[in-house]
Design an enzyme around this catalytic site. Structure first.
Site, PDB file in Angstrom:
ATOM      1  CE1 TYR A   3       1.422  -3.491   1.884  1.00 11.00           C
ATOM      2  CE2 TYR A   3       1.511  -4.255  -0.381  1.00 11.00           C
ATOM      3  CZ  TYR A   3       2.097  -4.133   0.864  1.00 11.00           C
ATOM      4  OH  TYR A   3       3.335  -4.668   1.088  1.00 11.00           O
TER       5      TYR A   3
ATOM      6  CB  SER B  25      -7.709  -3.035   1.270  1.00 11.07           C
ATOM      7  OG  SER B  25      -6.717  -4.031   1.183  1.00 11.07           O
ATOM      8  CD  GLN B  26      -1.661   0.451   3.404  1.00 14.65           C
ATOM      9  OE1 GLN B  26      -0.524  -0.001   3.536  1.00 14.65           O
ATOM     10  NE2 GLN B  26      -1.928   1.445   2.570  1.00 14.65           N
TER      11      GLN B  26
ATOM     12  CG  ASP C 257     -11.004 -10.252   0.153  1.00 13.33           C
ATOM     13  OD1 ASP C 257     -10.014 -10.379  -0.587  1.00 13.33           O
ATOM     14  OD2 ASP C 257     -11.185  -9.268   0.895  1.00 13.33           O
TER      15      ASP C 257
ATOM     16  CG  HIS D  86      -9.718  -6.841  -1.506  1.00  4.31           C
ATOM     17  ND1 HIS D  86      -9.714  -7.191  -0.174  1.00  4.31           N
ATOM     18  CD2 HIS D  86      -8.849  -5.792  -1.625  1.00  4.31           C
ATOM     19  CE1 HIS D  86      -8.883  -6.404   0.484  1.00  4.31           C
ATOM     20  NE2 HIS D  86      -8.358  -5.542  -0.375  1.00  4.31           N
TER      21      HIS D  86
END
Length: 318
Positions: A91, A180-181, A266, A295
């Site tokens: 992100y 993640s994203q 996370d 994360h």
């Protein structure tokens, strides 16, 4: 410390997400519109000090025919056609430098690293939006038609289309990956292009939005809660829009072998949201649970395991 449910509760957790009835029709028409544009693939060689890889600056047509940028890295002197990995970044980030993320090509894959539109890279998003909370998560959220991830997920599907055009690539051996994203985008791509060969979703963002809005304590999910705190009467409409973009919905439509990973500490992507997508995933699947990871979800150790799994599945040229 743990940021969400304990492991036993995570294995028992099931998302309350329900896909709208026209989810598949919406995405079929969206992709048909995008594919009406020629893929417009261009490759420009990039001079680098690398001795074992060739690098190209790539442009292809995404949503609306808009130009999307990417790096293509190819192993030199490899026997073709190659398996390919299409990677999406986290992100607000970018495709980075042409000298970064060299492991996939070094392991024998054609590696397309996509620059997500409108974020920290070189690919603009020419479509405007209404009021949004600072960041990217709520841009265009007033409608499924204007929401920014409609464009981003379509770009991801077109990235798979683009890499399959390359004469160096075996179109039957294309994987999608991301952290993640990027993991959330990879899940969407795997559902929208259902014949991809494999998926790696490391701590995937953009899953189980309703749950995330209630338990996430940090950005980016707090951009959503910040938006709803300001637009108090738009809760129903907002989650109606998000129902077309939830990774749980895409997971229920993807069938390629998939590797998930999650860090139980996370504080960015709540582990329960990852398990929400994992439990719904239709295809063969594994999940690596990293008890003391945040994360990064296992980081290089997780990547090492996935490289081994991809080796046996996709048989990259050495």
């Amino acid at each position: 410390m743990l940021t969400d449910l304990g492991l036993d509760a995570l294995w028992a957790y099931r998302s309350s997400y329900e896909a709208p009835e026209d989810f598949d029709g919406f995405w079929a028409s969206t992709l048909a519109e995008a594919r009406a544009h020629d893929i417009g693939l261009t490759l420009t060689p990039v001079e680098t000090p690398l001795r074992t890889l060739d690098v190209f600056d790539v442009t292809f047509a995404g949503f609306g025919g808009h130009p999307i940028r990417a790096w293509l890295r190819l192993p030199r002197s490899a026997e073709e056609p190659l398996p390919a990995v299409v990677q999406f970044h986290g992100y607000g980030s970018s495709r980075g430098s042409e000298l970064e993320q060299l492991h996939w090509a070094s392991a024998g894959y054609a590696h397309l690293q996509v620059d997500v539109r409108g974020q920290g890279g070189v690919t603009p998003d020419p479509v405007g939006s209404g009021p949004a909370y600072p960041g990217h998560l709520t841009r265009g959220i007033e409608s499924r038609d204007t929401y920014v991830y409609r464009r981003i997920f379509t770009d991801a599907a077109r990235a798979v289309d683009a890499v399959r055009v390359l004469p160096e690539v075996d179109p039957a051996r294309v994987a999608v990956v991301g952290n993640s994203q990027g993991g959330g985008i990879a899940l969407a791509a795997a559902a929208l292009v259902p014949d991809v060969a494999a998926v790696h979703a490391q701590a995937p963002f953009l899953c189980d939005f309703r749950r995330a809005s209630l338990v996430a304590g940090g950005r980016p999910y707090t951009e959503l809660t910040g938006y709803l705190a300001t637009h108090r009467t738009r809760e129903r409409e907002t989650f109606e829009t998000l129902s077309y973009f939830d990774g749980v919905g895409f997971a229920g439509r993807a069938t390629a072998p998939a590797w998930f990973s999650v860090g139980l500490m996370d504080d960015i992507v709540p582990p329960s949201t990852v398990f929400g997508a994992y439990h719904t995933y239709r295809g063969p699947k594994e999940i690596a649970v990293w008890d003391y990871s945040a994360h990064e979800a296992g980081g290089a150790d997780d990547l090492r395991a996935v490289l081994g799994s991809f080796e046996s599945l996709l048989k990259p040229t050495k």
